[in-house]
Each structure stands twice: as structure tokens, then as C-alpha cells.
Design an enzyme around this catalytic site. Structure first.
Site, PDB file in Angstrom:
ATOM      1  N   HIS A 103       0.855  -1.196   0.000  1.00 23.70           N
ATOM      2  CA  HIS A 103       0.000   0.000   0.000  1.00 23.70           C
ATOM      3  C   HIS A 103       0.880   1.231   0.000  1.00 23.70           C
ATOM      4  O   HIS A 103       1.976   1.227   0.561  1.00 23.70           O
ATOM      5  CB  HIS A 103      -0.960   0.010   1.188  1.00 23.70           C
ATOM      6  N   HIS A 105       0.868   5.269   0.998  1.00 29.54           N
ATOM      7  CA  HIS A 105       0.203   6.321   1.777  1.00 29.54           C
ATOM      8  C   HIS A 105       0.241   7.622   0.973  1.00 29.54           C
ATOM      9  O   HIS A 105       1.316   8.036   0.511  1.00 29.54           O
ATOM     10  CB  HIS A 105       0.940   6.570   3.095  1.00 29.54           C
TER      11      HIS A 105
HETATM   12  P1  5GP Z   1       2.135   0.430   7.275  1.00 32.59           P
HETATM   13  O1  5GP Z   1       1.946  -1.055   7.048  1.00 32.59           O
HETATM   14  O2  5GP Z   1       2.332   1.194   6.008  1.00 32.59           O
HETATM   15  O3  5GP Z   1       3.224   0.727   8.276  1.00 32.59           O
HETATM   16  O4  5GP Z   1       0.840   0.994   7.978  1.00 32.59           O
HETATM   17  C1  5GP Z   1      -0.432   0.431   7.831  1.00 32.59           C
HETATM   18  C2  5GP Z   1      -1.457   1.550   7.837  1.00 32.59           C
HETATM   19  O5  5GP Z   1      -2.734   0.961   7.801  1.00 32.59           O
HETATM   20  C3  5GP Z   1      -1.411   2.461   9.082  1.00 32.59           C
HETATM   21  O6  5GP Z   1      -1.323   3.810   8.648  1.00 32.59           O
HETATM   22  C4  5GP Z   1      -2.725   2.160   9.802  1.00 32.59           C
HETATM   23  O7  5GP Z   1      -3.260   3.309  10.414  1.00 32.59           O
HETATM   24  C5  5GP Z   1      -3.598   1.640   8.688  1.00 32.59           C
HETATM   25  N1  5GP Z   1      -4.594   0.654   9.102  1.00 32.59           N
HETATM   26  C6  5GP Z   1      -4.404  -0.397   9.935  1.00 32.59           C
HETATM   27  N2  5GP Z   1      -5.529  -1.118  10.041  1.00 32.59           N
HETATM   28  C7  5GP Z   1      -6.457  -0.521   9.246  1.00 32.59           C
HETATM   29  C8  5GP Z   1      -7.832  -0.820   8.944  1.00 32.59           C
HETATM   30  O8  5GP Z   1      -8.426  -1.776   9.410  1.00 32.59           O
HETATM   31  N3  5GP Z   1      -8.447   0.024   8.067  1.00 32.59           N
HETATM   32  C9  5GP Z   1      -7.820   1.119   7.537  1.00 32.59           C
HETATM   33  N4  5GP Z   1      -8.529   1.875   6.691  1.00 32.59           N
HETATM   34  N5  5GP Z   1      -6.539   1.417   7.798  1.00 32.59           N
HETATM   35  C10 5GP Z   1      -5.862   0.613   8.650  1.00 32.59           C
END
Ligand code: 5GP
Length: 141
Positions: A103, A105
Site C-alpha cells: 500500500h 500512503h
Molecule cells: P504500514 O503497514 O504502512 O506501516 O501501515 C499500515 C497503515 O494501515 C497504518 O497507517 C494504519 O493506520 C492503517 N490501518 C491499519 N488497520 C487498518 C484498517 O483496518 N483500516 C484502515 N482503513 N486502515 C488501517
């Protein structure tokens, strides 16, 4: 590199087993709002193909994700009055990745306003719903 885990939380969102505040969807990508935004309008852009991160996705699929990222970045400037956009993308836990489905951001930024720390604030669902409505309308129009 470990195999893709089909039970990760974003895989469940992609299958419609868990809800999200969707802003964009086509046959290859889904974009929705982060539930713990680091700034208003913080959006996550995912490929539908099961890839953990930049280390295992096919180059064409990654290229398409970035095309969608650019569209959302441009629409975010209009919708959220952003002065700039921060793009982040983490790979494996050592690289800061928490959810192991690729993903990107897209974080709208205002001049002089710092991003909130990661996972420090859970936005109200009604606020996310309204932001998603405005962003998806801007993307459609
Ligand atoms: P990363 O894997 O890039 O470090 O972060 C994962 C991102 O997913 C974080 O910014 C967190 O806030 C977001 N996130 C985690 N669980 C969920 C969820 O169930 N729904 C949504 N929409 N975002 C999520």
C-alpha cells in the site's frame, strides 16, 4: 521473503469481508482512507493483486498503483486544500511495514503542520465518511 498471507487485514478489506471508507476502485486498484490518519485525507492505495510489498509485486502492477497515487494526490490538493503531499510506502517490518499487503500512503499536508505520529489517533467514522465522499466525488468529476 515470506509468502503472501491471504488473511492480512487489507486482503479482507479487498474481499469485502471488512469495511472501509472507499475513495476509488477499478479492476486493479482500491483506495480508502486510513482509519488512523496522520493528517486529514490520509489515503491508502492498494493493488488488488496479492503482493506483500515492492519486493514481490510485478513492475507493471506497481506502475499502475503509482498512476492511481498521482490521481489521488492531485484530487487531495483540491479537496483538502493541501499545500503539499507526502507519499510513504514501507517494505517488510524492518522497513516499517505493519500490514503486509502493498500500500502507498497519500498524505495531504499543510504548510507548518506536522504529521501526527503513526497510529496515534483514530478518526471518527462520520468524518472519514464525509472525507471519502468528497474525495471520491472529486476523482469521479
Ligand atoms: P504500514 O503497514 O504502512 O506501516 O501501515 C499500515 C497503515 O494501515 C497504518 O497507517 C494504519 O493506520 C492503517 N490501518 C491499519 N488497520 C487498518 C484498517 O483496518 N483500516 C484502515 N482503513 N486502515 C488501517
Amino acid at each position: 521473503m515470506p509468502a503472501y498471507d491471504h488473511n492480512n487485514i487489507f486482503a479482507k478489506i479487498l474481499r469485502g469481508e471488512l469495511p472501509c471508507h472507499k475513495v476509488f476502485e477499478d479492476d486493479k486498484c482500491l483506495a480508502f482512507l486510513d482509519i488512523m490518519p496522520r493528517a486529514p485525507g490520509h489515503t491508502l492505495v492498494l493493488p488488488k493483486t496479492p503482493a506483500r510489498n515492492i519486493l514481490d509485486i510485478a513492475p507493471d502492477d506497481l506502475g499502475y498503483v503509482m498512476q492511481v497515487v498521482q490521481k489521488i494526490a492531485k484530487a487531495s490538493v483540491r479537496v483538502f486544500g493541501a499545500d503539499g503531499i507526502t507519499i510513504q510506502q514501507f517494505n517488510e517490518s524492518a522497513g516499517g511495514q505493519v500490514v503486509l499487503h502493498l500500500h502507498v500512503h497519500v498524505i495531504p499536508r499543510r504548510e507548518g503542520v506536522a504529521m501526527k505520529p503513526p497510529a496515534s489517533f483514530k478518526e471518527a467514522p462520520e468524518v472519514l465518511a464525509e472525507q471519502a465522499r468528497k474525495l471520491s466525488a472529486a476523482l469521479a468529476g
